[in-house]
Design a protein around this motif. Structure first.
Motif, short mmCIF file in Angstrom:
data_model
loop_
_atom_site.label_atom_id
_atom_site.label_comp_id
_atom_site.label_asym_id
_atom_site.label_seq_id
_atom_site.Cartn_x
_atom_site.Cartn_y
_atom_site.Cartn_z
N ARG A 27 -4.43 8.67 3.85
CA ARG A 27 -3.08 8.47 4.36
C ARG A 27 -2.89 9.21 5.68
NH1 ARG A 27 2.24 7.40 2.65
NH2 ARG A 27 3.82 8.78 3.55
N GLU A 28 -3.38 10.45 5.73
CA GLU A 28 -3.27 11.24 6.95
C GLU A 28 -4.03 10.58 8.10
OE1 GLU A 28 -4.21 15.77 8.60
OE2 GLU A 28 -4.53 15.26 6.49
N LYS A 30 -4.75 7.35 8.40
CA LYS A 30 -4.04 6.13 8.80
C LYS A 30 -2.83 6.48 9.66
CE LYS A 30 -3.39 2.69 5.87
NZ LYS A 30 -2.80 1.82 4.81
N THR A 31 -2.08 7.50 9.24
CA THR A 31 -0.89 7.92 9.98
C THR A 31 -1.26 8.33 11.41
OG1 THR A 31 0.28 8.64 7.99
CG2 THR A 31 0.97 9.62 10.08
N LYS A 32 -2.32 9.08 11.53
CA LYS A 32 -2.76 9.54 12.86
C LYS A 32 -3.19 8.35 13.72
CE LYS A 32 -5.98 12.74 15.12
NZ LYS A 32 -7.05 13.76 14.90
N THR A 35 -0.10 6.22 14.68
CA THR A 35 0.71 6.95 15.67
C THR A 35 0.09 6.81 17.05
OG1 THR A 35 1.46 8.56 14.02
CG2 THR A 35 1.59 9.22 16.33
N TYR A 45 6.31 4.15 15.67
CA TYR A 45 5.71 4.27 14.33
C TYR A 45 6.53 5.23 13.48
CZ TYR A 45 2.58 5.72 10.59
OH TYR A 45 2.06 6.02 9.36
N VAL A 47 6.40 6.86 9.45
CA VAL A 47 5.60 6.97 8.23
C VAL A 47 6.30 6.30 7.05
CG1 VAL A 47 4.47 8.55 6.61
CG2 VAL A 47 4.57 9.12 9.04
N GLU A 48 7.62 6.47 6.95
CA GLU A 48 8.36 5.87 5.84
C GLU A 48 9.63 5.20 6.36
OE1 GLU A 48 9.13 8.82 2.89
OE2 GLU A 48 7.04 8.97 2.27
N GLU A 68 6.20 1.76 3.97
CA GLU A 68 5.54 2.82 4.74
C GLU A 68 4.82 2.25 5.95
OE1 GLU A 68 4.11 5.93 1.40
OE2 GLU A 68 3.19 3.94 1.23
N HIS A 69 4.38 3.15 6.82
CA HIS A 69 3.58 2.80 7.99
C HIS A 69 4.22 1.67 8.80
CE1 HIS A 69 0.62 5.44 6.26
NE2 HIS A 69 0.47 4.68 5.20
#
Length: 226
Positions: A27-28, A30-32, A35, A45, A47-48, A68-69
């Protein structure tokens, strides 16, 4: 025996911890990645986006779960939203409970005007009628189109205005049967039963933009007058 049970419980606990760590790490990552993509391409972007859970109705939405995302931005001159929607279901067979996570990538493109509900999907997606009040099956007496797609709508005139001969011919010849779509409110959306990747998949946005490019202006005029 007690010792063996204890070892099994300990091993299960270790597996669960590893799974949680792996999930958090993915998850971290993908978030990075998302972003970074958003920053490079002038998108936003988040996250939620919990308000999106109940924003759209019909398949695949259940009114619960997680959104999310979420990416929002401009693509081909149109406002686009893409996000990951997920929910879980549980079943019990009398002995064990099985939990399944359902994950979808949702792509939504803003329409020129609010519209009635109009859903078009390939017949291979199943035959359950769209479960929304006032929505019914609709046919256009076009053998090639009706044999390939199933249409549900709340407004027959809007369906005819959108699904012109040109649009129907394009849809039949398009290999985008992977893209069931629905006009709803002020968006046209499509969905796929896959999670978001580390970059957005803009093919569905291209598909929806191509579709909107083919919809005649009278369809939006009709919507504005409704």
């Amino acid at each position: 025996m007690d010792g063996a049970v204890g070892i099994v419980i300990m091993l299960v606990g270790v597996v669960v911890v590893i799974a949680l760590i792996t999930s958090a790490s993915a998850r971290e990552k993908k978030t990075k990645a998302l972003t970074g993509w958003a920053e490079r391409n002038g998108w936003r972007y988040q996250v939620e986006r919990p308000e999106l859970v109940g924003h759209f109705e019909g398949t695949p939405f259940t009114g619960r779960g997680n959104a999310e995302h979420a990416l929002t931005g401009s693509h081909r001159g149109r406002k686009v939203l893409q996000y990951e929607y997920s929910y879980t279901t549980s079943s019990y067979n009398g002995q064990t409970t099985t939990t399944q996570r359902h994950v979808y990538t949702i792509t939504a493109v803003e329409t020129p005007a609010p519209t009635p509900v109009l859903e078009v999907k390939g017949r291979h997606f199943g035959h359950a009628i769209l479960d929304l009040l006032g929505i019914h099956d609709f046919r256009l007496d076009d053998e090639a189109f009706d044999g390939t797609f199933r249409v549900a709508t709340g407004d027959d005139d809007f369906a005819r205005a959108v699904l012109t001969e040109d649009v129907r011919s394009w849809l039949v010849g398009h290999s985008g049967g992977r893209n069931p779509f629905r006009f709803t409110g002020d968006h046209v959306i499509c969905w796929e039963s896959i999670p978001m990747g580390q970059e957005p998949d803009l093919q569905p946005a291209d598909f929806l933009a191509d579709l909107l490019d083919r919809v005649p202006g009278e369809a939006w005029d009709r919507s504005r007058r409704a």
